[in-house]
Structures are given as structure tokens and as C-alpha cells.
Design a protein around this motif. Structure first.
Motif, PDB file in Angstrom:
ATOM      1  N   GLY A 121       5.087  -9.140   0.558  1.00 37.02           N
ATOM      2  CA  GLY A 121       4.668  -8.030   1.395  1.00 37.02           C
ATOM      3  C   GLY A 121       4.419  -6.740   0.651  1.00 37.02           C
ATOM      4  O   GLY A 121       3.457  -6.028   0.925  1.00 37.02           O
ATOM      5  N   GLY A 122       5.309  -6.380  -0.277  1.00 37.43           N
ATOM      6  CA  GLY A 122       5.106  -5.156  -1.043  1.00 37.43           C
ATOM      7  C   GLY A 122       3.803  -5.193  -1.812  1.00 37.43           C
ATOM      8  O   GLY A 122       3.080  -4.196  -1.896  1.00 37.43           O
ATOM      9  N   GLU A 123       3.471  -6.353  -2.368  1.00 36.70           N
ATOM     10  CA  GLU A 123       2.210  -6.517  -3.076  1.00 36.70           C
ATOM     11  C   GLU A 123       1.023  -6.386  -2.119  1.00 36.70           C
ATOM     12  O   GLU A 123      -0.037  -5.873  -2.501  1.00 36.70           O
ATOM     13  N   ALA A 124       1.184  -6.856  -0.888  1.00 36.44           N
ATOM     14  CA  ALA A 124       0.107  -6.732   0.091  1.00 36.44           C
ATOM     15  C   ALA A 124      -0.160  -5.269   0.428  1.00 36.44           C
ATOM     16  O   ALA A 124      -1.308  -4.842   0.553  1.00 36.44           O
ATOM     17  N   VAL A 125       0.914  -4.483   0.572  1.00 34.49           N
ATOM     18  CA  VAL A 125       0.768  -3.055   0.839  1.00 34.49           C
ATOM     19  C   VAL A 125       0.127  -2.353  -0.356  1.00 34.49           C
ATOM     20  O   VAL A 125      -0.779  -1.521  -0.206  1.00 34.49           O
TER      21      VAL A 125
END
Length: 460
Positions: A121-125
Motif C-alpha cells: 500500500g505505501g508503494e501504491a501511494v
């Protein structure tokens, strides 16, 4: 069942302390106490290495939608690993990444048809912010680089995602961070500074704070607004009526992208595959991860509208960004099988059919003097704790340390409930069970929490 007795440190627990650096963990807490070691999961339950059973009230970490021990998902992973264990999606494709991208595009609203895979998720953001910046440069607006998000909101740990996060305590050790991230009030109506008795008026006010911030910074400098459908940190803040429709209008008026950060809320957590559908808005980008595979293998994604992707599909332009394990064949195969399982077992329908019962059962806790508010949506709820119900007075830092961390968090676990007790914002208990949970699970949660909070009140 009660597990109140003190656990002895086992060999595995001791080795964990010696070598495993746990995430978001005070490692000193385990210098003389055993590290909890979970060895097995089945359905909505977990077992530790000593055979004690716990109710998984957090779906791992808002992840295990389909429940633990789903052998069919494990078998799909093994089968894919034996055929093609790894290949990158850097200028090449492989069948499972293609199929999953097509499947996500089919379920996404509007024209969100392009899928950029990450591993979490952090990478998606992080991907979404970089994409927004480059998009504006490609479309003649090079000054649009800033982002707006909400106070107390958590959007991840990479440098950009952490900048978007609205939790000063999490950011302070790593500052200076990426410039250009600005904050507006969140949608916690329980502590609304205005219109606390009028949800629609509060929603208009909260949305208008975004427009005021855009105008204050200058619309020509703002690239995107990042919002969770239901804000996680602070204890599950649902959007007031009309909030997202007004935000969508504001973003369109000022040429600002709307990013729906659904890392927690997507894949059935609120009862729809993508959470923006629950609240009737179409963003420009959806960020998602966690529940896409029910946790059986890591994957994340940014799902992007055709309009935003268009300039990247012209000439020699490329999005200068990527991850080695993005779109991993095994993870993509598991995600496809997980989505099949969702459809076969009607997990989204199950959440919609039972969300009111979940809310009602947790709502019984409002009769306790320590419970100020119970709020949430779908299978995602928070219980805010107070020391004065009439004035909504919250804990002091010392009280939070002593009561929330020193007693409530430990006692819930000892009494057989794994969940989160947290004070990022005001003190809350967060509950997010696997989507297969039913009334018996809701009642077991309520009974354990009631017993612990009743005892906690005596410590105030």
C-alpha cells in the motif's frame, strides 16, 4: 477463553527478540517479556505456539478478508510458483499480471482501466503522488506538485507517503520529508469544531476546507488530494453525507486529481469491491493492496483513469517508476483466486447483510462510562475511549500510556482478542475482522471488550 496467565518465554520467543526487528514495535518491551508468536490460523481464529486460541479482530492488519487457512489460495500459489515463480513487468508481461489488471479494471468505476502494480500500500501511494506530478508536467502544468490530505490520516511509510500522512509523531524522526504536503481537517464528527449536530453541514464544511487550502496554496501548485473512504488512523472516520460529491466537484473545478486511498477499505472491507462505490464517487486514481490477496501473498496497485494515463501512452514518454516485485506472478495468481472466492462465497454481500448487526453489537458498549463513541462502516469500526463522557475529555499522555498501552492492549490479547488499541489521534480500539465473521464473532468481541473496559475504568 481466557489467557490471562503470564506466558513464559520460549526458545522461539527468545530468538525473535534477538534477531527479528518487529515493525512499529517498542523492542525494549520484550527484553524480559515473551514475544507473542502466532503459528496457525483457521477461519477467524489464531493460535500461538503454546496452543492458546485468539479471535482475530483485525484480520491480521486489515488484510485477511477471506479468513485464515484457505487451502485453495495456498494451492494456487504453489501451482503458479512451479510454472513461473518470477518475472518482472518491466517492458514485459506475464499472463497473471495481465488477467489481474483486466479484472481490477473491470471492477473499478468509471474509466479507471490502467493498473500499475506495486508490492504494498505505501508503494501504491508513493506511485500515485509521483504519477500525479509527472502527469501535470506532461499536460503543461509543471508547477502542480503539492498534495492535500487530512489531519491524523495514515498513508504509509515511504518518504512521499509519510509526507502525505497527517501524524506528526510518526514523521518527526525522519524530517525533513518531501515538500509540498498540506493537511486539512478530517471527518471526525464526534469532535467536530462546527456543525457537530448536522452531518450534512459538517460534510460541506469539511469538504470546503479542501477548497480553501487549494486556493491558499494556489490551484496552479496543487497536484492531488489523497483521501481514504473511511479514515483509518484516529479510529475509523466515515465520510459525512455529500462529502465526497463535493470534494469531487472541488477537484474538478481546480484541475486537481482525486486519489482514493483504499489500501484498507477496498476488497470488501466496507461491503463493495472498491470502497468509492459505497459512497458514490469516481476518483482519478485508486490505491489498493492488503485485501487483494487476503494476505496470502503481497501485492498492491494504483488503478488509474484513462484520462490520466493518456499522455504516458504517447510518443517516447514513460512513467519513470517501478518495483522489482510489482505484479509478481504468484501474488497475481493468488489475487485472481481470491477474487474468485469473493464471488463464489458472496463476501461483499455478506458484509452488507451483516454490517448493521456488527454496528449494533459494538454499539452496546456505549453504556460504559469509558466509551465515548462507536463509529465506522462495513466491517471496520473504532471505539473511542474517554475519561469524561459528558465533556468528551480524552486521556492525558500519562493516562494513555498507563491505561491504553499498559492495560487495555495487553488485557484484550490475554483475554483472547487480537485487535488494535492505539492513540494516534484520540485513544481508540479498532476492529476489522475477516469478512466471514458472523453474529457469534461480533458477540464474542463485545463481551471481551466489555470485560476489559469495565476493569480499565477503575484505573482512571
Amino acid at each position: 477463553m481466557s489467557t490471562a496467565q503470564t506466558h513464559a518465554r520460549t526458545d522461539l520467543s527468545a530468538r525473535a527478540y534477538d534477531h527479528l526487528w518487529m515493525h512499529f514495535t517498542r523492542m525494549s518491551a520484550y527484553e524480559k517479556s515473551p514475544v507473542p508468536v502466532i503459528v496457525r490460523g483457521e477461519g477467524v481464529h489464531l493460535w500461538d505456539e503454546q496452543g492458546r486460541r485468539y479471535l482475530d479482530g483485525l484480520a491480521g492488519l486489515f488484510v485477511v478478508q477471506a479468513g485464515h487457512g484457505r487451502r485453495e489460495l495456498a494451492e494456487v500459489a504453489a501451482k503458479q510458483a512451479s510454472e513461473l515463480a518470477f518475472f518482472p513487468v518491466w517492458s514485459y508481461a506475464h499472463p497473471k499480471a495481465v488477467e489481474l489488471a483486466e479484472r481490477l479494471a473491470h471492477h473499478a468505476p468509471g474509466d479507471l482501466n490502467k493498473v500499475f502494480f506495486t508490492t504494498g500500500g505505501g508503494e501504491a501511494v508513493e506511485t500515485a503522488w509521483k504519477l500525479a506530478k509527472q502527469y501535470h508536467k506532461l499536460t503543461g502544468n509543471p508547477g502542480k506538485y503539492k498534495v492535500i490530505s487530512r489531519a491524523v490520516a495514515y498513508h504509509g511509510t515511504p518518504q512521499g507517503a509519510l509526507s502525505i500522512t497527517g501524524l506528526p509523531g510518526l514523521k518527526a524522526p525522519f524530517e525533513p520529508l518531501v515538500p509540498g504536503a498540506h493537511k486539512v481537517p478530517n471527518t471526525n464528527i464526534y469532535r467536530a469544531p462546527v456543525h457537530g449536530d448536522d452531518p450534512e453541514a459538517f460534510g460541506r464544511w469539511a469538504a470546503d476546507q479542501i477548497e480553501q487550502e487549494i486556493l491558499f496554496e494556489g490551484a496552479e501548485t496543487v497536484a492531488a488530494v489523497f483521501l481514504e473512504p473511511v479514515q483509518n488512523a484516529g479510529g475509523c472516520f466515515p465520510p459525512p453525507p455529500g462529502y465526497f460529491a463535493r470534494v469531487r466537484e472541488i477537484c474538478d473545478r481546480h484541475g486537481v486529481l482525486l486519489v482514493s486511498d483504499e489500501v484498507i477499505c477496498a476488497f470488501g472491507r466496507l461491503g463493495t469491491l472498491f470502497a468509492c462505490d459505497k459512497f458514490g464517487y469516481v476518483p482519478d486514481i485508486i490505491t489498493c493492496a492488503k485485501g487483494m490477496t487476503s494476505g496470502y501473498s503481497p501485492i498492491g496497485a494504483a488503478v488509474v483513469s484513462d484520462r490520466i494515463a493518456a499522455p504516458f501512452y504517447e510518443g517516447d514518454t514513460m512513467f519513470l517508476h517501478g518495483y522489482t516485485f510489482g505484479g509478481h506472478p504468484v501474488s497475481a495468481a493468488v489475487a485472481l483466486a481470491n477474487l474468485d472466492l469473493f464471488e463464489r462465497e458472496g463476501l461483499c454481500r455478506h458484509v452488507l447483510d451483516h454490517e448493521d448487526a456488527f454496528a449494533r453489537t459494538l454499539g452496546k458498549l456505549r453504556d460504559l462510562p469509558i466509551v465515548g463513541d462507536v463509529r465506522g462502516n462495513g466491517f471496520f469500526h473504532g471505539i473511542e475511549l474517554v475519561k469524561d463522557k459528558a465533556t468528551k475529555e480524552t486521556f492525558t499522555e500519562e493516562e494513555s500510556e498507563r491505561i491504553l498501552y499498559g492495560f487495555v492492549s495487553r488485557k484484550l490479547y490475554e483475554n483472547g482478542l487480537y485487535c488494535r488499541a492505539d492513540d494516534r489521534g484520540d485513544p481508540v480500539i479498532q476492529l476489522s475482522p475477516p469478512l466471514i465473521a458472523d453474529q457469534s464473532v461480533f458477540e464474542e468481541m463485545e463481551q471481551i471488550i466489555r470485560a476489559v473496559l469495565t476493569e480499565a475504568w477503575t484505573l482512571i
